[in-house]
Design an enzyme around this catalytic site. Structure first.
Site, PDB file in Angstrom:
ATOM      1  N   LYS A 165       8.817  -3.650  15.464  1.00 32.86           N
ATOM      2  CA  LYS A 165       9.180  -2.356  14.873  1.00 32.86           C
ATOM      3  C   LYS A 165      10.183  -1.621  15.760  1.00 32.86           C
ATOM      4  O   LYS A 165      11.125  -0.992  15.279  1.00 32.86           O
ATOM      5  CB  LYS A 165       7.915  -1.504  14.680  1.00 32.86           C
ATOM      6  CG  LYS A 165       7.067  -1.969  13.524  1.00 32.86           C
ATOM      7  CD  LYS A 165       7.728  -1.570  12.220  1.00 32.86           C
ATOM      8  CE  LYS A 165       7.231  -2.335  11.039  1.00 32.86           C
ATOM      9  NZ  LYS A 165       7.904  -1.993   9.788  1.00 32.86           N
ATOM     10  N   LEU A 214       5.585 -10.467  -2.336  1.00 29.54           N
ATOM     11  CA  LEU A 214       4.173 -10.536  -2.751  1.00 29.54           C
ATOM     12  C   LEU A 214       3.304 -11.329  -1.780  1.00 29.54           C
ATOM     13  O   LEU A 214       2.236 -11.814  -2.149  1.00 29.54           O
ATOM     14  CB  LEU A 214       4.034 -11.086  -4.185  1.00 29.54           C
ATOM     15  CG  LEU A 214       4.761 -10.270  -5.253  1.00 29.54           C
ATOM     16  CD1 LEU A 214       4.445 -10.799  -6.637  1.00 29.54           C
ATOM     17  CD2 LEU A 214       4.350  -8.787  -5.165  1.00 29.54           C
ATOM     18  N   ASP A 219       9.965  -7.331  -3.266  1.00 26.23           N
ATOM     19  CA  ASP A 219       8.742  -7.657  -2.514  1.00 26.23           C
ATOM     20  C   ASP A 219       8.471  -9.145  -2.713  1.00 26.23           C
ATOM     21  O   ASP A 219       8.610  -9.660  -3.825  1.00 26.23           O
ATOM     22  CB  ASP A 219       7.573  -6.819  -3.053  1.00 26.23           C
ATOM     23  CG  ASP A 219       6.397  -6.758  -2.086  1.00 26.23           C
ATOM     24  OD1 ASP A 219       6.034  -5.647  -1.661  1.00 26.23           O
ATOM     25  OD2 ASP A 219       5.829  -7.837  -1.768  1.00 26.23           O
ATOM     26  N   SER A 276       6.638   2.520  13.221  1.00 23.08           N
ATOM     27  CA  SER A 276       5.201   2.690  13.455  1.00 23.08           C
ATOM     28  C   SER A 276       4.907   3.426  14.759  1.00 23.08           C
ATOM     29  O   SER A 276       5.600   3.230  15.767  1.00 23.08           O
ATOM     30  CB  SER A 276       4.553   1.305  13.509  1.00 23.08           C
ATOM     31  OG  SER A 276       3.224   1.418  13.969  1.00 23.08           O
ATOM     32  N   ILE A 292     -10.582   2.505   8.137  1.00 26.17           N
ATOM     33  CA  ILE A 292     -11.239   3.424   7.193  1.00 26.17           C
ATOM     34  C   ILE A 292     -11.875   2.691   6.006  1.00 26.17           C
ATOM     35  O   ILE A 292     -13.099   2.816   5.795  1.00 26.17           O
ATOM     36  CB  ILE A 292     -10.283   4.568   6.773  1.00 26.17           C
ATOM     37  CG1 ILE A 292     -10.126   5.518   7.970  1.00 26.17           C
ATOM     38  CG2 ILE A 292     -10.779   5.296   5.515  1.00 26.17           C
ATOM     39  CD1 ILE A 292      -9.315   6.761   7.733  1.00 26.17           C
ATOM     40  N   PHE A 298       0.827  -1.221   0.000  1.00 27.56           N
ATOM     41  CA  PHE A 298       0.000   0.000   0.000  1.00 27.56           C
ATOM     42  C   PHE A 298       0.864   1.276   0.000  1.00 27.56           C
ATOM     43  O   PHE A 298       0.778   2.107  -0.918  1.00 27.56           O
ATOM     44  CB  PHE A 298      -0.937  -0.059   1.210  1.00 27.56           C
ATOM     45  CG  PHE A 298      -1.643   1.222   1.537  1.00 27.56           C
ATOM     46  CD1 PHE A 298      -2.449   1.843   0.602  1.00 27.56           C
ATOM     47  CD2 PHE A 298      -1.506   1.797   2.798  1.00 27.56           C
ATOM     48  CE1 PHE A 298      -3.108   3.038   0.915  1.00 27.56           C
ATOM     49  CE2 PHE A 298      -2.162   2.978   3.119  1.00 27.56           C
ATOM     50  CZ  PHE A 298      -2.952   3.599   2.167  1.00 27.56           C
ATOM     51  N   TYR A 332       3.898  -7.143  16.931  1.00 28.11           N
ATOM     52  CA  TYR A 332       4.162  -6.248  15.795  1.00 28.11           C
ATOM     53  C   TYR A 332       4.898  -4.995  16.270  1.00 28.11           C
ATOM     54  O   TYR A 332       5.929  -4.604  15.711  1.00 28.11           O
ATOM     55  CB  TYR A 332       2.842  -5.865  15.109  1.00 28.11           C
ATOM     56  CG  TYR A 332       2.995  -4.719  14.121  1.00 28.11           C
ATOM     57  CD1 TYR A 332       3.613  -4.922  12.895  1.00 28.11           C
ATOM     58  CD2 TYR A 332       2.535  -3.430  14.428  1.00 28.11           C
ATOM     59  CE1 TYR A 332       3.775  -3.864  11.991  1.00 28.11           C
ATOM     60  CE2 TYR A 332       2.691  -2.373  13.541  1.00 28.11           C
ATOM     61  CZ  TYR A 332       3.305  -2.608  12.320  1.00 28.11           C
ATOM     62  OH  TYR A 332       3.476  -1.563  11.439  1.00 28.11           O
TER      63      TYR A 332
HETATM   64  P1  NAD Z   1       1.554  -3.674   3.121  1.00 29.51           P
HETATM   65  O1  NAD Z   1       1.285  -5.006   3.727  1.00 29.51           O
HETATM   66  O2  NAD Z   1       0.639  -3.171   2.086  1.00 29.51           O
HETATM   67  O3  NAD Z   1       3.042  -3.661   2.524  1.00 29.51           O
HETATM   68  C1  NAD Z   1       4.076  -4.466   3.014  1.00 29.51           C
HETATM   69  C2  NAD Z   1       4.741  -5.127   1.818  1.00 29.51           C
HETATM   70  O4  NAD Z   1       5.846  -5.926   2.286  1.00 29.51           O
HETATM   71  C3  NAD Z   1       3.791  -6.073   1.067  1.00 29.51           C
HETATM   72  O5  NAD Z   1       3.786  -5.749  -0.312  1.00 29.51           O
HETATM   73  C4  NAD Z   1       4.380  -7.470   1.302  1.00 29.51           C
HETATM   74  O6  NAD Z   1       4.179  -8.327   0.200  1.00 29.51           O
HETATM   75  C5  NAD Z   1       5.852  -7.138   1.537  1.00 29.51           C
HETATM   76  N1  NAD Z   1       6.542  -8.155   2.343  1.00 29.51           N
HETATM   77  C6  NAD Z   1       6.106  -8.741   3.494  1.00 29.51           C
HETATM   78  N2  NAD Z   1       7.018  -9.636   3.926  1.00 29.51           N
HETATM   79  C7  NAD Z   1       8.069  -9.579   3.058  1.00 29.51           C
HETATM   80  C8  NAD Z   1       9.321 -10.261   2.973  1.00 29.51           C
HETATM   81  N3  NAD Z   1       9.680 -11.192   3.867  1.00 29.51           N
HETATM   82  N4  NAD Z   1      10.152  -9.961   1.944  1.00 29.51           N
HETATM   83  C9  NAD Z   1       9.784  -9.036   1.018  1.00 29.51           C
HETATM   84  N5  NAD Z   1       8.622  -8.375   1.035  1.00 29.51           N
HETATM   85  C10 NAD Z   1       7.769  -8.634   2.047  1.00 29.51           C
HETATM   86  O7  NAD Z   1       1.671  -2.644   4.338  1.00 29.51           O
HETATM   87  P2  NAD Z   1       1.798  -1.043   4.294  1.00 29.51           P
HETATM   88  O8  NAD Z   1       0.636  -0.508   4.996  1.00 29.51           O
HETATM   89  O9  NAD Z   1       2.119  -0.568   2.925  1.00 29.51           O
HETATM   90  O10 NAD Z   1       3.065  -0.842   5.245  1.00 29.51           O
HETATM   91  C11 NAD Z   1       4.362  -0.580   4.721  1.00 29.51           C
HETATM   92  C12 NAD Z   1       5.312  -0.354   5.885  1.00 29.51           C
HETATM   93  O11 NAD Z   1       4.898   0.775   6.642  1.00 29.51           O
HETATM   94  C13 NAD Z   1       5.392  -1.526   6.862  1.00 29.51           C
HETATM   95  O12 NAD Z   1       6.725  -1.651   7.298  1.00 29.51           O
HETATM   96  C14 NAD Z   1       4.508  -1.088   8.016  1.00 29.51           C
HETATM   97  O13 NAD Z   1       4.918  -1.684   9.232  1.00 29.51           O
HETATM   98  C15 NAD Z   1       4.762   0.417   8.007  1.00 29.51           C
HETATM   99  N6  NAD Z   1       3.637   1.160   8.591  1.00 29.51           N
HETATM  100  C16 NAD Z   1       2.447   1.241   7.947  1.00 29.51           C
HETATM  101  C17 NAD Z   1       1.398   1.948   8.523  1.00 29.51           C
HETATM  102  C18 NAD Z   1       0.053   2.098   7.855  1.00 29.51           C
HETATM  103  O14 NAD Z   1      -0.830   2.709   8.465  1.00 29.51           O
HETATM  104  N7  NAD Z   1      -0.144   1.589   6.650  1.00 29.51           N
HETATM  105  C19 NAD Z   1       1.573   2.548   9.778  1.00 29.51           C
HETATM  106  C20 NAD Z   1       2.810   2.423  10.412  1.00 29.51           C
HETATM  107  C21 NAD Z   1       3.851   1.739   9.800  1.00 29.51           C
END
Ligand code: NAD
Length: 312
Positions: free
Chosen positions: A143, A33, A31, A115, A184, A11, A139
């Site tokens: 982090k 996936l 990634d 996070s 959301i 995302f 989780y």
């Molecule tokens: P997401 O799940 O959409 O994206 C994470 C991506 O990492 C995915 O595409 C997944 O396929 C990939 N992935 C998972 N394990 C993997 C591995 N072992 N090797 C390679 N790729 C791997 O989540 P997001 O919301 O886009 O979050 C992205 C980052 O931001 C994360 O580190 C998350 O902890 C951090 N974050 C997100 C939010 C939020 O509100 N979305 C808030 C705080 C922190």
């Protein structure tokens, strides 16, 4: 700049990649996936499907790279409670692997997606970076451990690192996994389907909802900002919104009457959460541009799952 984005099919990663390409950077994505979708990445991006713990792959992907945006992670709080070892392997072990590979190849800077979850329950709001963390889930622990790792080994190995503590990001294209749907898109879907919105507790628990484009701006700026080495920096909207307020906004954005269903006795997670963004303003020249009303309007118009087809 040549950059690597781990988790770039997810995302936040996808939105970051699009922005970086628009800015003229040469972008590689790694990634596995497990959650991402590579079909919506720009064609110019070089995509590699693989694990962040795969060192030989990292060595070759990192050749010529100046900055790594490390976003790959397992991201579900409830899932982390059931499978903490897996969260440790990917979120902590994977981060250490990235750092080792960066050291081996000689990459200059890492921007790490941490996070706001590491704060847990804090009586003092908005939360600033000086407060002692209080992680409430595997989780959040993963982090926080990763933050400590990047800062500590970065100093030892001469790699610049900066950790951005991202709060509740939202925007078009946010995944809706069945086990941990983000609030959301889940509330929008339920409102449009005339279903009940399950609210744990009285709906007075608060969160800091930050629009995806603002998060991307902070990430982009962290790659080149001076004086950020070894810093942790909050990235939120700086606005505290309770769940009842969010529901009202969703009613306006969808033009429907949401039907909240209050469930007593269930944990609603931490009771308050709002980011103090003073440091981000100072170090990243960060200023959130899109607040909840406008952000939800954009989700409704830009996310094809929610957009109403134009009338014939
Ligand atoms: P997401 O799940 O959409 O994206 C994470 C991506 O990492 C995915 O595409 C997944 O396929 C990939 N992935 C998972 N394990 C993997 C591995 N072992 N090797 C390679 N790729 C791997 O989540 P997001 O919301 O886009 O979050 C992205 C980052 O931001 C994360 O580190 C998350 O902890 C951090 N974050 C997100 C939010 C939020 O509100 N979305 C808030 C705080 C922190």
């Amino acid at each position: 700049m040549q950059v690597l984005v781990t988790g770039g099919a997810g995302f936040l990663g996808r939105a970051l990649v699009w922005r970086l390409v628009e800015l003229g950077h040469d972008v590689r994505v790694l990634d596995d996936l497990s959650a991402g979708d590579p079909s919506r990445l720009p064609e110019t991006v070089s995509f590699s499907r693989g694990d962040v713990n795969d060192l030989p792959r990292l060595w070759s992907l990192l050749q010529g790279v100046e900055c790594v945006y490390h976003l790959a992670a397992r991201v579900s709080v409830p899932e982390s409670v059931r499978y903490p070892r897996e969260y440790n392997d990917t979120n902590v072990g994977g981060t250490v692997s990235i750092m080792e590979a960066m050291r081996d190849v000689g990459v200059q800077r890492l921007v790490f997606a941490s996070s706001g979850a590491i704060y847990g329950n804090q009586t003092l709001q908005p939360v600033n970076e000086i407060l002692p963390p209080d992680p409430r889930s595997p989780y959040a622990v993963s982090k926080l451990a990763a933050e400590y790792y990047v800062r500590t080994v970065g100093r030892l190995w001469d790699v610049e690192t900066v950790s951005l503590r991202i709060f509740n990001a939202y925007g078009p294209g946010q995944q809706l996994p069945v086990v941990h749907p983000p609030v959301i898109p889940q509330f929008i879907r339920q409102t449009l389907g005339h279903g009940s919105l399950v609210v744990h507790g009285n709906g007075r628990q608060t969160r800091d909802f930050v629009y995806i484009d603002d998060v991307v701006s902070a990430l982009v700026s962290a790659a080149t900002a001076p004086d950020v080495d070894r810093r942790v920096i909050n990235v939120g909207s700086g606005v505290e919104t309770d769940v009842n307020g969010l529901i009202k906004h969703i009613g306006q954005a969808t033009d429907q009457e949401p039907q909240p269903l209050y469930v007593a006795g269930q944990s609603s997670g931490v009771s308050r959460m709002c980011a103090d963004i003073t440091l981000a303003r100072e170090l990243l020249d960060y200023e959130p541009q899109v607040f909840l009303e406008e952000g939800l309007r954009r989700v409704m118009t830009e996310d094809e799952r929610f957009a109403t087809p134009a009338e014939e």
